[in-house]
Design a protein around this motif. Sequence first.
Motif, PDB file in Angstrom:
ATOM      1  N   SER A 170       0.995  -0.992  -0.176  1.00 30.18           N
ATOM      2  CA  SER A 170      -0.139  -0.033  -0.225  1.00 30.18           C
ATOM      3  C   SER A 170       1.010   1.463  -0.109  1.00 30.18           C
ATOM      4  N   ALA A 171       2.251   1.208   0.537  1.00 32.63           N
ATOM      5  CA  ALA A 171       2.855   2.155   0.534  1.00 32.63           C
ATOM      6  C   ALA A 171       3.811   2.514  -0.733  1.00 32.63           C
ATOM      7  N   ALA A 172       3.833   1.384  -1.769  1.00 28.79           N
ATOM      8  CA  ALA A 172       4.659   1.251  -2.702  1.00 28.79           C
ATOM      9  C   ALA A 172       4.398   2.490  -3.633  1.00 28.79           C
ATOM     10  N   ASP A 218      -4.060  -5.191  -2.120  1.00 28.78           N
ATOM     11  CA  ASP A 218      -4.447  -6.784  -1.895  1.00 28.78           C
ATOM     12  C   ASP A 218      -3.763  -7.766  -2.716  1.00 28.78           C
ATOM     13  N   ALA A 219      -2.826  -7.234  -3.546  1.00 29.34           N
ATOM     14  CA  ALA A 219      -2.149  -8.156  -4.437  1.00 29.34           C
ATOM     15  C   ALA A 219      -0.804  -8.762  -3.978  1.00 29.34           C
ATOM     16  N   PRO A 220      -0.649 -10.011  -4.002  1.00 29.37           N
ATOM     17  CA  PRO A 220       0.535 -10.496  -3.227  1.00 29.37           C
ATOM     18  C   PRO A 220       1.966 -10.188  -3.817  1.00 29.37           C
ATOM     19  N   ALA A 221       1.904  -9.466  -4.845  1.00 26.71           N
ATOM     20  CA  ALA A 221       3.529  -8.998  -5.415  1.00 26.71           C
ATOM     21  C   ALA A 221       3.146  -7.533  -5.730  1.00 26.71           C
ATOM     22  N   MET A 222       4.335  -7.020  -6.320  1.00 25.72           N
ATOM     23  CA  MET A 222       4.174  -5.514  -6.927  1.00 25.72           C
ATOM     24  C   MET A 222       5.309  -5.596  -8.101  1.00 25.72           C
ATOM     25  N   ALA A 223       5.150  -4.254  -8.767  1.00 26.68           N
ATOM     26  CA  ALA A 223       5.990  -4.189 -10.075  1.00 26.68           C
ATOM     27  C   ALA A 223       7.341  -3.258  -9.387  1.00 26.68           C
ATOM     28  N   ARG A 224       8.550  -3.500 -10.084  1.00 30.83           N
ATOM     29  CA  ARG A 224       9.680  -2.808  -9.647  1.00 30.83           C
ATOM     30  C   ARG A 224      10.507  -2.978 -10.738  1.00 30.83           C
ATOM     31  N   ASP A 225      11.060  -1.799 -11.348  1.00 34.28           N
ATOM     32  CA  ASP A 225      12.003  -1.882 -12.468  1.00 34.28           C
ATOM     33  C   ASP A 225      11.627  -2.815 -13.633  1.00 34.28           C
ATOM     34  N   GLY A 226      10.214  -2.808 -13.894  1.00 34.23           N
ATOM     35  CA  GLY A 226       9.710  -3.661 -14.980  1.00 34.23           C
ATOM     36  C   GLY A 226       9.500  -5.164 -14.827  1.00 34.23           C
ATOM     37  N   VAL A 227       9.805  -5.597 -13.555  1.00 32.56           N
ATOM     38  CA  VAL A 227       9.312  -7.105 -13.272  1.00 32.56           C
ATOM     39  C   VAL A 227       8.550  -6.996 -12.138  1.00 32.56           C
ATOM     40  N   LEU A 228       8.069  -8.143 -11.931  1.00 32.90           N
ATOM     41  CA  LEU A 228       7.206  -8.395 -10.816  1.00 32.90           C
ATOM     42  C   LEU A 228       8.234  -8.896  -9.736  1.00 32.90           C
ATOM     43  N   VAL A 229       7.888  -8.198  -8.502  1.00 34.99           N
ATOM     44  CA  VAL A 229       8.814  -8.809  -7.235  1.00 34.99           C
ATOM     45  C   VAL A 229       7.850  -9.139  -5.982  1.00 34.99           C
ATOM     46  N   THR A 230       8.347  -9.879  -5.066  1.00 33.31           N
ATOM     47  CA  THR A 230       7.728 -10.310  -3.757  1.00 33.31           C
ATOM     48  C   THR A 230       7.700  -9.029  -2.807  1.00 33.31           C
ATOM     49  N   PRO A 231       7.010  -8.789  -1.862  1.00 37.52           N
ATOM     50  CA  PRO A 231       6.976  -7.839  -0.732  1.00 37.52           C
ATOM     51  C   PRO A 231       8.347  -7.631  -0.116  1.00 37.52           C
ATOM     52  N   ALA A 232       9.073  -8.482  -0.421  1.00 36.31           N
ATOM     53  CA  ALA A 232      10.694  -8.379   0.034  1.00 36.31           C
ATOM     54  C   ALA A 232      11.532  -8.049  -0.758  1.00 36.31           C
ATOM     55  N   GLY A 233      11.033  -7.714  -2.178  1.00 39.59           N
ATOM     56  CA  GLY A 233      11.679  -7.387  -3.457  1.00 39.59           C
ATOM     57  C   GLY A 233      12.438  -8.433  -4.067  1.00 39.59           C
ATOM     58  N   LEU A 261       3.586 -18.255 -10.530  1.00 37.29           N
ATOM     59  CA  LEU A 261       4.941 -17.220 -10.163  1.00 37.29           C
ATOM     60  C   LEU A 261       5.823 -18.169  -9.246  1.00 37.29           C
ATOM     61  N   TYR A 262       6.908 -18.048  -9.326  1.00 35.63           N
ATOM     62  CA  TYR A 262       8.222 -18.613  -8.430  1.00 35.63           C
ATOM     63  C   TYR A 262       9.206 -17.494  -8.148  1.00 35.63           C
ATOM     64  N   THR A 263       9.836 -17.786  -7.230  1.00 34.28           N
ATOM     65  CA  THR A 263      11.232 -17.105  -6.723  1.00 34.28           C
ATOM     66  C   THR A 263      12.372 -18.191  -7.550  1.00 34.28           C
ATOM     67  N   TRP A 264      13.656 -17.677  -7.259  1.00 36.36           N
ATOM     68  CA  TRP A 264      14.718 -18.796  -7.814  1.00 36.36           C
ATOM     69  C   TRP A 264      15.629 -18.768  -6.498  1.00 36.36           C
ATOM     70  N   SER A 265      15.986 -20.042  -5.988  1.00 35.25           N
ATOM     71  CA  SER A 265      16.571 -20.254  -4.719  1.00 35.25           C
ATOM     72  C   SER A 265      18.088 -19.763  -4.767  1.00 35.25           C
ATOM     73  N   LYS A 266      18.624 -19.335  -6.224  1.00 35.15           N
ATOM     74  CA  LYS A 266      19.837 -18.745  -6.452  1.00 35.15           C
ATOM     75  C   LYS A 266      20.113 -17.130  -6.035  1.00 35.15           C
ATOM     76  N   ASP A 267      19.065 -16.614  -6.245  1.00 32.60           N
ATOM     77  CA  ASP A 267      19.066 -15.272  -6.101  1.00 32.60           C
ATOM     78  C   ASP A 267      19.104 -14.893  -4.615  1.00 32.60           C
ATOM     79  N   GLN A 268      19.931 -14.097  -4.275  1.00 31.44           N
ATOM     80  CA  GLN A 268      20.626 -13.935  -3.116  1.00 31.44           C
ATOM     81  C   GLN A 268      20.083 -12.496  -2.219  1.00 31.44           C
ATOM     82  N   LYS A 269      19.522 -11.387  -3.189  1.00 27.79           N
ATOM     83  CA  LYS A 269      19.100 -10.333  -2.567  1.00 27.79           C
ATOM     84  C   LYS A 269      18.191  -9.634  -3.400  1.00 27.79           C
ATOM     85  N   PRO A 270      17.558  -8.929  -2.791  1.00 26.51           N
ATOM     86  CA  PRO A 270      16.293  -8.111  -3.598  1.00 26.51           C
ATOM     87  C   PRO A 270      17.046  -7.520  -4.932  1.00 26.51           C
ATOM     88  N   GLY A 271      16.284  -7.723  -5.984  1.00 24.29           N
ATOM     89  CA  GLY A 271      16.878  -7.114  -7.162  1.00 24.29           C
ATOM     90  C   GLY A 271      17.665  -8.028  -8.082  1.00 24.29           C
TER      91      GLY A 271
END
Length: 128
Positions: free
Chosen positions: A17-19, A27-42, A102-112
């Motif tokens: 809501s603050a994004a 109420d969406a489970p993710a957001m857009a950032r820099d042209g891609v969807l990301v989790t609330p943790a980025g 939608l999925y995350t990737w286990s090898k991504d270490q940090k937001p972005g």
Amino acid sequence: MNTRSRLLAALALLTLSAAGPGAHAADAPAMARDGVLVTPAGMTLYTFDKDPADATRSMCNGPCANNWPPLAADKSAAPTGDWKPIARDDGGMQWSYKGKPLYTWSKDQKPGDRSGDGMNGVWHTAAP
């Protein structure tokens, strides 16, 4: 839902809501950032080419889901806009966006991080 999960869900809603511009509804489970969807943790979200369009189930299960953790949805989650929860083979629920799980990737270490983009020619960053 345990206390930790409730706190994380509340934090996610506050974050969404603050994004501001480019974010999805609160109420969406993710957001857009820099042209891609990301989790609330980025963390970057991905789609899998082997999932059919308008999927009602994920094709990434077992060892695949260990490497590509699904974006988990609560059992009580309801569709909202382009977002829809789908059942998983393990009995859990997963969010899909415009018909793509939608999925995350286990090898991504940090937001972005986007190290999963193009993996094996079938994994791609999820576009808003």
